[in-house]
Design an enzyme around this catalytic site. Structure first.
Site, PDB file in Angstrom:
ATOM      1  N   GLN A 142       0.806  -1.284  -0.027  1.00  0.00           N
ATOM      2  CA  GLN A 142      -0.057   0.102   0.020  1.00  0.00           C
ATOM      3  C   GLN A 142       0.842   1.198  -0.194  1.00  0.00           C
ATOM      4  O   GLN A 142       1.839   1.523   0.985  1.00  0.00           O
ATOM      5  CB  GLN A 142      -1.056  -0.011   1.314  1.00  0.00           C
ATOM      6  CG  GLN A 142      -1.838  -1.004   1.347  1.00  0.00           C
ATOM      7  CD  GLN A 142      -3.153  -0.860   2.071  1.00  0.00           C
ATOM      8  OE1 GLN A 142      -3.738   0.332   1.891  1.00  0.00           O
ATOM      9  NE2 GLN A 142      -3.404  -1.676   2.988  1.00  0.00           N
ATOM     10  N   CYS A 143       0.736   1.895  -1.118  1.00  0.00           N
ATOM     11  CA  CYS A 143       1.675   3.143  -1.042  1.00  0.00           C
ATOM     12  C   CYS A 143       1.631   4.212  -0.319  1.00  0.00           C
ATOM     13  O   CYS A 143       2.684   4.972   0.141  1.00  0.00           O
ATOM     14  CB  CYS A 143       1.526   3.608  -2.870  1.00  0.00           C
ATOM     15  SG  CYS A 143       2.609   2.764  -3.983  1.00  0.00           S
ATOM     16  N   PHE A 144       0.405   4.390   0.164  1.00  0.00           N
ATOM     17  CA  PHE A 144       0.171   5.588   0.986  1.00  0.00           C
ATOM     18  C   PHE A 144      -0.220   5.423   2.481  1.00  0.00           C
ATOM     19  O   PHE A 144      -0.720   6.244   3.261  1.00  0.00           O
ATOM     20  CB  PHE A 144      -1.095   6.402   0.424  1.00  0.00           C
ATOM     21  CG  PHE A 144      -0.662   7.159  -0.738  1.00  0.00           C
ATOM     22  CD1 PHE A 144      -0.154   8.462  -0.627  1.00  0.00           C
ATOM     23  CD2 PHE A 144      -0.580   6.716  -2.103  1.00  0.00           C
ATOM     24  CE1 PHE A 144       0.076   9.354  -1.639  1.00  0.00           C
ATOM     25  CE2 PHE A 144      -0.096   7.408  -3.116  1.00  0.00           C
ATOM     26  CZ  PHE A 144       0.126   8.714  -3.071  1.00  0.00           C
TER      27      PHE A 144
END
Length: 235
Positions: A142-144
């Site tokens: 999950q990038c954020f």
């Protein structure tokens, strides 16, 4: 840009679009990358989303990613990175043809440079942001959630990340700012991005629309690739 038009090396092409479907957005970014040698100049594209969606890195497992979000459509990107939700975020892509200075940078260098650019654009809007000094990843994929080194932070929280892909044709960077600081307008941020690039990179902007051949290539990629479950679930 008309076919056969010759522009100075200091000119970058600017494609400001509205909202599009997720499969179209991914298809157009790949079409721009494939067309980078013919375009001959860097391209900055701003765009949005017609509906909530999510994208995920080219090499990631769909089975793992689909567990992390309820957002659909869920579309595989032509770049790497993790899961990115899309709705009201400010998204952009950058394409540099092979032989351009950005194409020759190491991945960590181009990643840092684009986020320094975003940081400076926010500074022009009187919003103080910083680059993450080290990785702070909390949830894989999950990038954020958490942050990678050189992501853009606002009050200690990640608001901008990016993913990249280098090929023989060029370099594609896909980035997202989300959620943007309250009270800021997207048009103002896009203008700040252009102003900072003019100063920092000594370039001039040439507004364009996607040429017909690129639109045709985009529609083919959208139909045969990014809208297809077999492609998005391939891993």
């Amino acid at each position: 840009m008309k076919e056969g038009t010759t522009l100075p090396d200091t000119v970058w092409l600017l494609l400001r679009q509205g909202k599009n479907a997720a499969d179209y957005n991914m298809a157009l970014d790949e079409a721009l990358l494939q067309s980078a040698p013919a375009l001959g100049h860097p391209v900055l594209r701003f765009y949005g989303w017609t509906e909530p969606a999510a994208t995920f890195g080219y090499s990631q497992s769909y089975a793992e990613i689909e567990k992390l979000t309820m957002l659909r459509p869920l579309v595989r990107r032509p770049t790497g990175g993790g899961l990115v939700p899309h709705d009201a975020d400010w998204t952009y892509s950058l394409v540099f043809p092979a032989g351009h200075g950005w194409h020759g940078l190491k991945a960590v260098e181009s990643y840092r440079r684009v986020h320094e650019w975003i940081r400076d654009a926010f500074s022009q809007m009187n919003v103080a942001t910083t680059l993450a000094p080290s990785s702070q990843k909390e949830i894989p994929g999950q990038c954020f959630i958490g942050a990678e080194k050189d992501d853009v932070l606002w009050h200690g929280r990640k608001i901008a990340g990016a993913a990249q892909r280098r090929t023989r044709q060029g370099l594609l960077i896909q980035g997202s700012v989300q959620p943007p600081p309250i009270g800021l307008e997207r048009d103002r941020w896009e203008t700040a991005m252009c102003d900072v690039a003019h100063t920092a990179f000594s370039i001039a902007w040439q507004n364009i629309q996607a040429p017909g051949e690129i639109e045709q290539q985009t529609n083919e990629l959208r139909l045969k690739k990014y809208s297809q479950p077999d492609f998005n679930r391939k891993r």
